[in-house]
Design a protein around this motif. Structure first.
Motif, PDB file in Angstrom:
ATOM      1  N   THR A 186       0.614  -1.685   0.040  1.00  0.00           N
ATOM      2  CA  THR A 186      -0.140   0.055   0.119  1.00  0.00           C
ATOM      3  C   THR A 186       1.128   1.407   0.340  1.00  0.00           C
ATOM      4  O   THR A 186       1.963   1.531   0.004  1.00  0.00           O
ATOM      5  N   ARG A 187       0.292   2.668  -0.376  1.00  0.00           N
ATOM      6  CA  ARG A 187       1.087   3.740  -0.439  1.00  0.00           C
ATOM      7  C   ARG A 187       0.751   4.062   0.455  1.00  0.00           C
ATOM      8  O   ARG A 187       1.443   5.661   0.868  1.00  0.00           O
ATOM      9  N   ARG A 188       0.187   3.602   1.823  1.00  0.00           N
ATOM     10  CA  ARG A 188      -0.272   4.738   3.133  1.00  0.00           C
ATOM     11  C   ARG A 188       0.970   4.406   4.313  1.00  0.00           C
ATOM     12  O   ARG A 188       2.014   3.220   4.124  1.00  0.00           O
ATOM     13  N   TRP A 189       1.439   5.582   3.996  1.00  0.00           N
ATOM     14  CA  TRP A 189       3.076   5.761   4.840  1.00  0.00           C
ATOM     15  C   TRP A 189       2.686   4.746   6.368  1.00  0.00           C
ATOM     16  O   TRP A 189       3.432   4.704   6.719  1.00  0.00           O
ATOM     17  N   ALA A 190       1.382   4.870   7.109  1.00  0.00           N
ATOM     18  CA  ALA A 190       1.742   4.018   8.300  1.00  0.00           C
ATOM     19  C   ALA A 190       1.535   2.315   8.640  1.00  0.00           C
ATOM     20  O   ALA A 190       2.427   2.023   8.856  1.00  0.00           O
ATOM     21  N   ALA A 191       1.434   2.014   7.506  1.00  0.00           N
ATOM     22  CA  ALA A 191       1.681   0.704   7.294  1.00  0.00           C
ATOM     23  C   ALA A 191       2.929   0.536   6.791  1.00  0.00           C
ATOM     24  O   ALA A 191       3.418  -0.405   6.758  1.00  0.00           O
ATOM     25  N   ARG A 192       3.787   1.344   5.630  1.00  0.00           N
ATOM     26  CA  ARG A 192       4.710   1.232   5.062  1.00  0.00           C
ATOM     27  C   ARG A 192       5.502   1.456   6.328  1.00  0.00           C
ATOM     28  O   ARG A 192       7.020   0.684   6.236  1.00  0.00           O
ATOM     29  N   TYR A 193       6.234   2.298   7.058  1.00  0.00           N
ATOM     30  CA  TYR A 193       7.055   1.985   8.729  1.00  0.00           C
ATOM     31  C   TYR A 193       6.286   1.021   9.109  1.00  0.00           C
ATOM     32  O   TYR A 193       8.156   0.321   8.914  1.00  0.00           O
ATOM     33  N   ALA A 194       5.720   0.448   9.563  1.00  0.00           N
ATOM     34  CA  ALA A 194       5.562  -1.026   9.747  1.00  0.00           C
ATOM     35  C   ALA A 194       5.915  -1.649   8.994  1.00  0.00           C
ATOM     36  O   ALA A 194       6.493  -2.460  10.288  1.00  0.00           O
ATOM     37  N   ALA A 195       5.910  -1.523   7.873  1.00  0.00           N
ATOM     38  CA  ALA A 195       7.170  -3.064   7.133  1.00  0.00           C
ATOM     39  C   ALA A 195       8.345  -2.570   7.018  1.00  0.00           C
ATOM     40  O   ALA A 195       8.976  -3.429   7.217  1.00  0.00           O
ATOM     41  N   TYR A 196       8.820  -2.136   7.552  1.00  0.00           N
ATOM     42  CA  TYR A 196      10.006  -1.537   7.391  1.00  0.00           C
ATOM     43  C   TYR A 196      10.843  -1.698   8.610  1.00  0.00           C
ATOM     44  O   TYR A 196      12.334  -2.411   8.698  1.00  0.00           O
TER      45      TYR A 196
END
Length: 254
Positions: A186-196
């Motif tokens: 997803t492009r949603r940053w909250a999910a991207r931070y968690a994935a990182y």
């Protein structure tokens, strides 16, 4: 397949840059004082130690200083605010002249204590996506509020502790073939931070580190001229993976 490729790249970089150490950050109390005094937090400028060389009045603040301050917070909201200010100072040093202005803007935000308390709770619960979603203070973007996440995370080092994420980190990872939006789906940053955070901790043990990439992980590039950027949560024991890369990829990091 991607995971295996990343691990191989990381292992080579660990061997090459395994002895890198992050030094304390120099800051100038005189620059910060006018921004902090009106909010009653100028006492935070006493943190760390005085510099023995360079400009008179400069001080040094280390990750260890932040960890000590964090351990004294308890349930006191004023102490939580002090820790946030210290994290902003540590993240700014003498090179980011906008740091004092950004911190003043956050201190002027009526939501500040509520946001700090809520994001601290989310981080301590291991919900990095929720912490990211909840953080909304004037003047403070991802590069700084993920430093706050790392500073406030007091969980055991075996947990997937919060990590710092800014554009230089993202560009370094992009150069190695990893992108946050693809990892998150997803492009949603909250999910991207968690994935990182999940990915960095997941790669670490395979590379022989202690606690994944949660300790100290400098990203180097020609553009950064050898400056180390710490990603880790505070107080992690032992050696963690130290990541370096060549010239960062151009364009927007992802």
């Amino acid at each position: 397949m991607v995971r295996g490729s990343m691990v191989e790249k990381l292992e080579k970089l660990v061997v090459r840059y395994g002895e890198c150490e992050q030094k304390p950050v120099r800051f100038r109390p005189g620059t910060w004082r006018p921004r902090l005094e009106p909010h009653g937090v100028a006492h935070v400028l006493d943190i760390g130690a005085g510099c023995v060389d360079g400009r008179s009045g400069d001080r040094l603040i280390s990750r260890g200083d932040l960890a000590l301050l964090r351990d004294r917070v308890g349930g006191d909201l004023d102490s939580l605010r002090d820790l946030f200010v210290a994290a902003m100072i540590w993240g700014s040093g003498t090179t980011n002249g906008r740091g004092p202005r950004y911190t003043e803007a956050a201190l002027s935000d009526a939501r500040m204590l509520m946001v700090l308390r809520a994001t601290r709770e989310a981080v301590r619960n291991g919900d990095m996506g929720e912490a990211y979603r909840l953080f909304d203070l004037k003047g403070v973007g991802r590069s700084f509020f993920t430093k706050w996440f790392a500073a406030v995370d007091d969980r055991d080092a075996t947990c997937n502790r919060a990590l710092i994420l800014d554009d230089r980190v993202l560009r370094s990872l992009n150069a190695l073939g990893w992108t946050s939006w693809k990892a998150a789906g997803t492009r949603r940053w909250a999910a991207r931070y968690a994935a990182y955070v999940s990915a960095m901790h997941g790669w670490g043990p395979v590379s022989g580190s202690h606690g994944g990439l949660a300790g100290v992980a400098p990203f180097r590039s020609e553009r950064s001229r050898g400056r180390a950027l710490s990603l880790g949560s505070l107080g992690s024991p032992g050696l963690s993976v130290r990541l370096a890369c060549g010239r960062a990829a151009g364009g927007s990091p992802g």
